[in-house]
Design a protein around this motif. Structure first.
Motif, PDB file in Angstrom:
ATOM      1  N   ASN A   1      -5.760  47.569  62.469  1.00 21.45           N
ATOM      2  CA  ASN A   1      -5.772  46.106  62.576  1.00 21.45           C
ATOM      3  C   ASN A   1      -5.590  45.662  64.019  1.00 21.45           C
ATOM      4  OD1 ASN A   1      -6.223  45.041  60.005  1.00 21.45           O
ATOM      5  ND2 ASN A   1      -4.132  45.473  59.370  1.00 21.45           N
TER       6      ASN A   1
ATOM      7  N   SER B   1      -1.741  37.245  71.516  1.00 20.20           N
ATOM      8  CA  SER B   1      -1.601  36.135  72.476  1.00 20.20           C
ATOM      9  C   SER B   1      -0.382  36.350  73.355  1.00 20.20           C
ATOM     10  CB  SER B   1      -1.440  34.804  71.731  1.00 20.20           C
ATOM     11  OG  SER B   1      -2.577  34.532  70.965  1.00 20.20           O
ATOM     12  N   ARG B   2       0.711  36.754  72.742  1.00 19.07           N
ATOM     13  CA  ARG B   2       1.961  36.961  73.497  1.00 19.07           C
ATOM     14  C   ARG B   2       1.774  38.058  74.543  1.00 19.07           C
ATOM     15  NH1 ARG B   2       5.123  36.795  76.632  1.00 19.07           N
ATOM     16  NH2 ARG B   2       7.347  37.235  76.598  1.00 19.07           N
TER      17      ARG B   2
ATOM     18  N   GLN C   1      -2.656  38.430  65.536  1.00 19.55           N
ATOM     19  CA  GLN C   1      -3.241  37.468  66.484  1.00 19.55           C
ATOM     20  C   GLN C   1      -2.195  36.833  67.400  1.00 19.55           C
ATOM     21  OE1 GLN C   1      -6.302  37.502  66.930  1.00 19.55           O
ATOM     22  NE2 GLN C   1      -7.227  38.210  65.019  1.00 19.55           N
ATOM     23  N   THR C   2      -1.043  36.452  66.846  1.00 18.40           N
ATOM     24  CA  THR C   2      -0.033  35.828  67.710  1.00 18.40           C
ATOM     25  C   THR C   2       0.556  36.853  68.666  1.00 18.40           C
ATOM     26  OG1 THR C   2       0.493  34.379  65.856  1.00 18.40           O
ATOM     27  CG2 THR C   2       2.027  34.377  67.690  1.00 18.40           C
ATOM     28  N   GLU C   3       0.773  38.072  68.179  1.00 20.53           N
ATOM     29  CA  GLU C   3       1.310  39.124  69.048  1.00 20.53           C
ATOM     30  C   GLU C   3       0.336  39.403  70.198  1.00 20.53           C
ATOM     31  OE1 GLU C   3       1.422  39.200  65.792  1.00 20.53           O
ATOM     32  OE2 GLU C   3       3.439  39.767  65.151  1.00 20.53           O
TER      33      GLU C   3
ATOM     34  N   SER D   1      -1.003  39.051  75.837  1.00 23.28           N
ATOM     35  CA  SER D   1      -1.952  38.564  76.835  1.00 23.28           C
ATOM     36  C   SER D   1      -1.243  37.646  77.823  1.00 23.28           C
ATOM     37  CB  SER D   1      -3.067  37.828  76.090  1.00 23.28           C
ATOM     38  OG  SER D   1      -4.144  37.606  76.915  1.00 23.28           O
ATOM     39  N   ALA D   2      -0.372  36.781  77.303  1.00 18.12           N
ATOM     40  CA  ALA D   2       0.346  35.828  78.174  1.00 18.12           C
ATOM     41  C   ALA D   2       1.318  36.544  79.106  1.00 18.12           C
ATOM     42  CB  ALA D   2       1.099  34.814  77.310  1.00 18.12           C
TER      43      ALA D   2
ATOM     44  N   TYR E   1       7.157  34.627  70.695  1.00 19.33           N
ATOM     45  CA  TYR E   1       7.123  34.420  72.154  1.00 19.33           C
ATOM     46  C   TYR E   1       8.509  34.572  72.785  1.00 19.33           C
ATOM     47  CZ  TYR E   1       2.264  32.946  72.850  1.00 19.33           C
ATOM     48  OH  TYR E   1       0.903  32.926  72.962  1.00 19.33           O
TER      49      TYR E   1
ATOM     50  N   ILE F   1      -5.637  32.473  77.982  1.00 20.06           N
ATOM     51  CA  ILE F   1      -5.636  33.501  76.932  1.00 20.06           C
ATOM     52  C   ILE F   1      -6.947  33.422  76.158  1.00 20.06           C
ATOM     53  CG2 ILE F   1      -4.499  34.247  74.791  1.00 20.06           C
ATOM     54  CD1 ILE F   1      -1.907  33.167  75.969  1.00 20.06           C
ATOM     55  N   ILE F   2      -7.489  34.596  75.862  1.00 16.91           N
ATOM     56  CA  ILE F   2      -8.750  34.631  75.119  1.00 16.91           C
ATOM     57  C   ILE F   2      -8.455  34.491  73.619  1.00 16.91           C
ATOM     58  CG2 ILE F   2     -10.720  36.093  74.479  1.00 16.91           C
ATOM     59  CD1 ILE F   2     -10.493  37.323  77.312  1.00 16.91           C
TER      60      ILE F   2
ATOM     61  N   ARG G   1      -8.711  46.470  66.166  1.00 19.61           N
ATOM     62  CA  ARG G   1      -9.843  45.611  65.795  1.00 19.61           C
ATOM     63  C   ARG G   1      -9.641  44.166  66.253  1.00 19.61           C
ATOM     64  NH1 ARG G   1     -13.386  47.549  61.811  1.00 19.61           N
ATOM     65  NH2 ARG G   1     -12.807  49.586  61.015  1.00 19.61           N
ATOM     66  N   GLN G   2      -8.381  43.715  66.255  1.00 21.16           N
ATOM     67  CA  GLN G   2      -8.119  42.334  66.630  1.00 21.16           C
ATOM     68  C   GLN G   2      -7.934  42.165  68.139  1.00 21.16           C
ATOM     69  OE1 GLN G   2      -4.825  41.134  64.062  1.00 21.16           O
ATOM     70  NE2 GLN G   2      -5.888  42.003  62.317  1.00 21.16           N
TER      71      GLN G   2
ATOM     72  N   PRO H   1     -11.680  42.452  70.716  1.00 21.52           N
ATOM     73  CA  PRO H   1     -12.521  41.300  71.046  1.00 21.52           C
ATOM     74  C   PRO H   1     -11.790  40.246  71.880  1.00 21.52           C
ATOM     75  CG  PRO H   1     -12.038  41.360  68.690  1.00 21.52           C
ATOM     76  CD  PRO H   1     -11.530  42.629  69.267  1.00 21.52           C
ATOM     77  N   ARG H   2     -10.467  40.278  71.883  1.00 19.88           N
ATOM     78  CA  ARG H   2      -9.715  39.286  72.661  1.00 19.88           C
ATOM     79  C   ARG H   2      -9.393  39.791  74.066  1.00 19.88           C
ATOM     80  NH1 ARG H   2      -5.151  36.378  69.284  1.00 19.88           N
ATOM     81  NH2 ARG H   2      -5.140  35.202  71.241  1.00 19.88           N
ATOM     82  N   GLY H   3     -10.028  40.857  74.468  1.00 14.77           N
ATOM     83  CA  GLY H   3      -9.970  41.282  75.864  1.00 14.77           C
ATOM     84  C   GLY H   3      -8.726  42.025  76.289  1.00 14.77           C
TER      85      GLY H   3
ATOM     86  N   ARG I   1       0.846  39.214  80.700  1.00 16.74           N
ATOM     87  CA  ARG I   1       0.087  39.846  81.795  1.00 16.74           C
ATOM     88  C   ARG I   1       0.629  41.228  82.168  1.00 16.74           C
ATOM     89  NH1 ARG I   1      -4.279  37.002  81.418  1.00 16.74           N
ATOM     90  NH2 ARG I   1      -3.819  34.817  81.229  1.00 16.74           N
TER      91      ARG I   1
ATOM     92  N   ASP J   1      -1.819  28.979  68.885  1.00 20.13           N
ATOM     93  CA  ASP J   1      -1.358  30.039  67.990  1.00 20.13           C
ATOM     94  C   ASP J   1      -0.655  29.464  66.767  1.00 20.13           C
ATOM     95  OD1 ASP J   1      -2.133  32.578  69.060  1.00 20.13           O
ATOM     96  OD2 ASP J   1      -0.810  32.185  70.737  1.00 20.13           O
TER      97      ASP J   1
END
Lengths: 436, 299
Positions: free
Chosen positions: A246, A225-226, A221-223, A228-229, B265, B144-145, A249-250, A253-255, A231, B11
């Motif tokens: 994993n 987010s990273r 999940q954190t990876e 995604s951030a 990060y 972020i989604i 699947r994760q 849904p987070r696009g 871009r 996060d």
């Protein structure tokens, strides 16, 4: 080069001497054993089992098929499976234990690149013919002149250079890429290869994030987010096994798959088990997919695939095909060694000698073993599509890159070779969609 | 600036929430029983396996998928009710009063047994049961989604902390636990049934670990090895907080969660070691943890 030739010549003389000593010392060409024993190393537990078990299942089925057809040289094959999840120390110990049995004459080891690197010196020391059925680190044959280790598969350099080439061909607007690979040799090597290839063929591409999560990570999940951030226009990954499942699947849904062009180098392994969206660049290591035009045209591949589907309720994935190919490679070599000894049962050294320089017609293509015992194998890549008669995601816009166009020459630094590529090199490659 | 910090906070808290459940159980068991239970991570993975199995059964049986949510709680309660009293009364009970080395060896042996049992019962392939995640949808925060399920986890961790605090400070059973933690001998002299308190605290610890595992299943695969991974992180949190500090475990979980997120990060190479680097620094400065206190040794 002269130095390299001399080393090789010396090593070959050494091999011949070992073979001669083995014959003279009692391990002479002998009567056929009642069983042909082999050791097979794969992951049958832990997160890597998602990749290792299809390999094991492929081995079980192929061995049954070989035995039903009369065995290897008329002798039934008996395999002992070793779980690589126990770590390199345990794997080496099991390898030595199996090798102590003189009736064990070939090892198929291993799945993990780390284990292949750890086992190669042991194979040389013992003189055990060892087929690297899956591991593809290019480091395996980089430094040492191995005489008993053979890889009738692809390696990391052509594999990941191909993915970089495919990505910039189908998506020339990519400017920012992110990398998420497992934190060991396979992942870091792939990262270096992709970066070196892109620097040569698409120098305008910038790497905006590089993540190497631990092998066996359960939550990304954190990876995600990273990534995604950051871009990125594209995300390259050679995650595999449960890590790949994993991550997909994760991330889905987070696009992440909508935001970036995702490249899954081992994506073929999850085509049937996950609902990947359309347009993901996915492939395999080498050419080992049962559903390529080449494979479908081979009656033996069709028979193997149908039998696998019937026995295990799922289609084989490329680790399955790699394992099946490795066993057929072994069978061919042993039977040629028997022919070379006028029907007497060959020694380990004679089997190794028969493996050298083979051109092997596998279930999925052709593997040509070079002098360094590493094979030149084509690379198959495509885009995912859900418009398929199979009822699950499959590949379209496929390409089959010829192995010789992607393989660095023997003896040099492969990363340096990649830096000699130019953007024009892409024009010489077959176009995506040319292999459907 | 705020736009960049918000994802780090979300996060960090989402990471902390998952670690918190298992770490607070570990520290609770230590504070009451004075045992560092190495097998604690196994209860996390068993909770995850049971929750995933029940979740998959609900879907395959065509039942209402929203039942997957209570199933997470039921799974944790089941694991605690079946395993807590049984293990405390047999193996763990036997180690009371023995040296730390014996306690660690016994609970490590238990860990190995439980890990193998999981392989036998649940197999070696990963299991996925992500219905609760899919049902709750997503939200966009700081560009972020995020999964709404991740945000729910943060809320549940806060509620659990408040619930534990209320239980220990304002219920009879909680006060009895506090008394035993304060002085076991005096508690026994006052007529408190410490055997019962030990069993209750151990079962509560198992429940919290199993709940952490159950709540993790919708966002992650369940595979062998999960218990060891979680146990090491939980130990880092408990050590940073100071063993036995329930509220401190929450703060330490946030510290570890944020440290890991900052590493991913900004210094991805330190991702795996970030929690332990923080632990090292904290223990060098505060050997008993951030909230730990020195204890006199009674002879």
């Amino acid at each position: 080069m002269q130095h390299s030739f001399d080393r090789r010549a010396f090593a070959r003389t050494g091999l011949a001497a070992v073979a001669a000593l083995a014959i003279a010392g009692g391990a002479k060409a002998q009567d056929a054993p009642s069983e042909f024993n082999i050791g097979i190393f794969t992951f049958s537990s832990g997160p890597a089992a998602a990749y290792g078990m299809p390999g094991r299942q492929g081995a079980e089925l192929m061995i049954d098929m070989i035995n039903e057809a009369g065995g290897v040289g008329g002798v039934p094959v008996r395999a002992t499976f070793v779980d690589e999840a126990q770590g390199a120390e345990g794997v080496i110990s099991e390898y030595r234990r199996l090798a102590n049995d003189p009736d064990t004459q070939v090892m198929l080891a291993a799945l993990s690149s780390s284990n292949c690197l750890a086992l190669a010196p042991v194979a040389e020391q013992i003189g055990m013919p060892t087929i690297s059925w899956n591991c593809d680190t290019h480091q395996l044959f980089l430094e040492d002149d191995l005489q008993f280790t053979f890889r009738p598969n692809g390696n990391t350099v052509p594999e990941f250079a191909a993915f970089a080439a495919y990505m910039v061909t189908v998506n020339p607007d990519v400017r920012r890429i992110a990398i998420i690979n497992p934190d060991y040799a396979f992942g870091h090597d792939a990262g270096e290869i992709v970066k070196a290839t892109l620097a040569a063929i698409a120098p305008e591409v910038e790497v905006v994030a590089e993540l190497y999560p631990r092998l066996g990570t359960s939550s990304f999940q954190t990876e995600i987010s990273r990534l995604s951030a950051a871009r990125p226009d594209a995300i390259f990954s050679n995650l595999w096994g449960a890590d790949l499942e994993n991550f997909v699947r994760q991330a889905q849904p987070r696009g992440l798959f909508n935001q970036s062009q995702v490249v899954l180098a081992l994506g073929e392994t999850v085509l049937e088990s996950l609902n990947l969206p359309d347009g993901v660049i996915a492939g395999m290591l080498g050419d080992g997919w049962w559903n390529t035009p080449t494979a479908r045209a081979n009656p033996m591949t069709v028979e193997f695939t149908d039998a696998y589907l019937e026995r295990y309720g799922e289609h084989p994935v490329f680790p399955t095909m790699k394992m099946a190919n490795a066993l057929l490679f072994m069978q061919e070599a042993v039977e040629d060694a028997i022919a070379a000894t006028d029907g007497a049962w060959p020694t380990r050294a004679q089997i190794a000698a028969a493996m050298e320089g083979r051109t092997f017609n596998s279930l999925t293509g052709t593997a040509v073993l070079r002098e360094d015992n590493d094979a030149v194998v084509d690379q198959v890549i495509g885009l995912t599509t859900n418009e398929s008669d199979l009822g699950f995601t499959t590949l379209t816009s496929m390409v089959r890159y010829p192995g010789e166009m992607l393989m660095p020459p023997i003896g040099g630094d492969p990363i340096e070779w990649l830096s000699t590529l130019t953007p024009d090199w892409l024009d010489s490659l077959p176009a995506p969609g040319s292999y459907n | 600036m705020l736009f960049a910090i918000v994802p780090l906070i979300v996060d960090g808290l989402a990471n902390a929430a998952l670690i918190f459940f298992v770490a607070v159980g570990l520290t609770l068991v230590f504070s009451v029983l004075r045992i560092l239970n190495v097998a604690h991570g196994s209860f996390y993975s068993i909770g995850a396996y049971v929750a995933a199995s029940i979740g998959l059964w609900i879907i395959s049986s065509g039942l209402n998928p929203w039942l997957s949510f209570p199933a997470l709680l039921i799974a944790a309660a089941l694991v605690a009710a079946l395993m807590g009293p049984l293990i405390e009364r047999t193996l763990v009970h036997w180690t009371y009063g023995k040296g730390e080395a014996v306690q660690i060896l016994v609970t490590f042996g238990l860990f190995l047994i439980l890990e193998d049992l999981q392989r036998i019962v649940f197999g070696v392939r990963s299991i996925y049961a992500d219905t609760p995640m899919a049902l709750l949808g997503v939200s966009e925060i700081g560009g972020i989604i995020y999964l709404n399920y991740q945000l729910l986890l943060i809320g549940l961790a806060v509620l659990t902390l408040i619930g534990l605090r209320l239980f220990i400070r304002h219920t009879r059973q909680g006060k009895l636990i506090s008394a035993v933690v304060e002085d076991r001998e005096v508690s026994e002299a006052m007529g408190i049934n410490t055997r019962r308190i030990f069993m209750m605290a151990f079962t509560l610890g198992v429940f919290l670990a199993a709940l952490g595992g159950a709540l993790a299943t919708p966002t992650s695969g369940v595979a062998p090895g999960l218990g060891a991974e979680t146990m090491v992180l939980a130990f880092a949190v408990a050590a940073i907080a100071g063993l036995g500090q329930v509220e401190g475990a929450a703060v330490a979980a946030v510290i570890v969660g944020v440290a890991r997120v900052l590493a991913i990060y900004y210094v991805p190479a330190l991702d795996a070691v970030a929690p332990y680097l923080v632990m090292l620094v904290v223990l060098l400065i505060w050997p008993y943890g951030l909230f730990g206190t020195t204890q006199s040794r009674r002879i």
